[in-house]
Scaffold this motif. Structure first.
Motif: not given
Length: 173
Positions: A128-135, A150, A111, A108, A106
Motif C-alpha cells: 500500500d506504500d508503492v510510489t512512482d519513485t519506487d517504480r 499499489g 525497495t 521506500h 521518496g
C-alpha cells in the motif's frame, strides 16, 4: 540443459493488502476462521483477513514471498488463517543500514532489499506504500520485469487487484 524454470516472484505486504485499515463508513467484516489458530488473541486485526485470499494467491502463477514487517510471524499467524503453506520471507536490513538519502528522496525502505532479493527474477510487489519513485528506481536498477502494484489500504486486495496481478504474471509464463 534440464532444470526447472524459476517462477516469477510476488512480494506480498500484509498491513494494507491483507489487513485493510483506514477510514471507512462502516466496520470491517470480521472473518472467523477458528479460535485455535495462531495469533487469534494476540492481534484483533487478524479477523479482518479474508480467508479467500489464500486460494486466490495460491492460484497465481508465481512464488509468493512475504515482504512485510511481520516477517516470520506471517507464516505463524497469517498463512494458516488463509490456507497457505509456509512461504519464503524477506529479511529486512537493519534500520541503521538503510540509506537516509533514499527516504528523503521518496524511495521506500523496502525497495532496494526487494530488488536484491529478486536477483534479476521478474517480480510483482504488492504493497500500500508503492510510489512512482519506487517504480522509477526499480526500472533503473532491476534487469528483470517488475510490477509495483499499489493497493488501497482501506479495502485491501480486491477482485480488480487479483485480475491485474494474474494478467501481468501470465504474460511472463
Amino acid at each position: 540443459m534440464t532444470g526447472s524454470v524459476r517462477r516469477s516472484l510476488l512480494f506480498l505486504d500484509v498491513d494494507g493488502p491483507l489487513i485493510p485499515f483506514g477510514a471507512v463508513s462502516q466496520p470491517y467484516p470480521p472473518y472467523v476462521t477458528g479460535p485455535e489458530l495462531p495469533g487469534a488473541h494476540a492481534n484483533p486485526l487478524l479477523t479482518r483477513i479474508n480467508p479467500e485470499h489464500g486460494p486466490r494467491l495460491a492460484a497465481l502463477p508465481c512464488e509468493v514471498v512475504w515482504a512485510t514487517t511481520w516477517m516470520a510471524d506471517a507464516n505463524e499467524c497469517i498463512a494458516p488463517r488463509i490456507g497457505l503453506p509456509q512461504l519464503a520471507v524477506v529479511v529486512w536490513p537493519d534500520p541503521s543500514d538503510i540509506d537516509d538519502h533514499d527516504e528523503r528522496n521518496g524511495l521506500h525502505w523496502k525497495t532496494r532489499a526487494l530488488v536484491e532479493w529478486a536477483a534479476g527474477r521478474p517480480f510483482a510487489w504488492v504493497d500500500d506504500d508503492v510510489t512512482d519513485t519506487d517504480r522509477a528506481w526499480v526500472a533503473a536498477h532491476h534487469p528483470g520485469q517488475a510490477l509495483l502494484h499499489g493497493v488501497d489500504p482501506r479495502h485491501g486486495l480486491t477482485d480488480s487487484d487479483y485480475a491485474a496481478l494474474d494478467s501481468w504474471l501470465r504474460q511472463l509464463v
